[in-house]
Design an enzyme around this catalytic site. Sequence first.
Site, PDB file in Angstrom:
ATOM      1  N   ASN A   9       0.856  -1.185   0.000  1.00 25.59           N
ATOM      2  CA  ASN A   9       0.000   0.000   0.000  1.00 25.59           C
ATOM      3  C   ASN A   9       0.897   1.241   0.000  1.00 25.59           C
ATOM      4  OD1 ASN A   9      -1.433   2.282   1.178  1.00 25.59           O
ATOM      5  ND2 ASN A   9      -3.092   0.858   1.641  1.00 25.59           N
ATOM      6  N   LYS A  12       0.386   3.764   2.946  1.00 26.01           N
ATOM      7  CA  LYS A  12       0.986   3.330   4.219  1.00 26.01           C
ATOM      8  C   LYS A  12       2.506   3.449   4.169  1.00 26.01           C
ATOM      9  CE  LYS A  12      -2.430  -0.003   5.909  1.00 26.01           C
ATOM     10  NZ  LYS A  12      -2.642  -1.392   6.371  1.00 26.01           N
ATOM     11  N   ASP A  69      -1.794  -3.160  11.420  1.00 33.14           N
ATOM     12  CA  ASP A  69      -3.188  -3.481  11.137  1.00 33.14           C
ATOM     13  C   ASP A  69      -3.972  -2.329  11.715  1.00 33.14           C
ATOM     14  OD1 ASP A  69      -5.156  -5.142   9.955  1.00 33.14           O
ATOM     15  OD2 ASP A  69      -5.842  -5.686  11.949  1.00 33.14           O
ATOM     16  N   PHE A 152      -6.435   7.702   1.573  1.00 33.95           N
ATOM     17  CA  PHE A 152      -6.898   6.425   1.026  1.00 33.95           C
ATOM     18  C   PHE A 152      -7.868   5.819   2.034  1.00 33.95           C
ATOM     19  CE2 PHE A 152      -3.010   5.823   3.381  1.00 33.95           C
ATOM     20  CZ  PHE A 152      -3.246   4.705   4.173  1.00 33.95           C
ATOM     21  N   GLY A 153      -8.515   4.736   1.631  1.00 31.04           N
ATOM     22  CA  GLY A 153      -9.444   4.064   2.549  1.00 31.04           C
ATOM     23  C   GLY A 153     -10.612   4.962   2.932  1.00 31.04           C
TER      24      GLY A 153
END
Length: 195
Positions: A9, A12, A69, A152-153
């Site tokens: 990603n 990240k 996570d 993002f996300g």
Amino acid sequence: MKIVAATNNKGKLKEINAILGGLGYEVVSLNQIGIEIDVEETGTTFEENALLKARAVAALTNFAVIADDSGLCVDVLGGEPGVYSARYAGEGASDDMLIAKLLGNMQGIEREKRGAYFVSVVALVMPDKTELVAEGKAYGYITTEPDGEGGFGYDPVFCSDEIGKTYARMSSEEKNSISHRGRALMKMKDMLTQM
């Protein structure tokens, strides 16, 4: 020293590099060192999943490995999507699909009941098998529609209580200073400087 980020990603990777790069570590992705692995997130907590990923990649390389996570926990949804944030709209769902499902499940819920927080657990496994774990949280609420082009996300629908705008409207520096992952990585940075 190299640290392998157990992710491909780009968002990240950029955040990890921005915070840990200053310590003299070169943070590289799985692609950059030629590792192809998809670790199944079978843990029931963010910490279990971060450690699963870090340990699996550490078994394939002699470098330190960092994994995270993270997820979004929405109060009115009983903490959902939580550890299932990336799979909330099904395997392989796009960011737009995740956001659409979340907003659909929150239709008609007034602002006062839209509280949410992001959690990130970062795990680092050293070549000698030493493990470090750090957690960060950021509080805010879910907007009624996406706002902003960055990130993002769930970034376009998570409005920070501290800055008063969505993650997607923040500069990288702003987001890293108050985000869940930024906070977890700053704690990890402190742990690494004390080693």
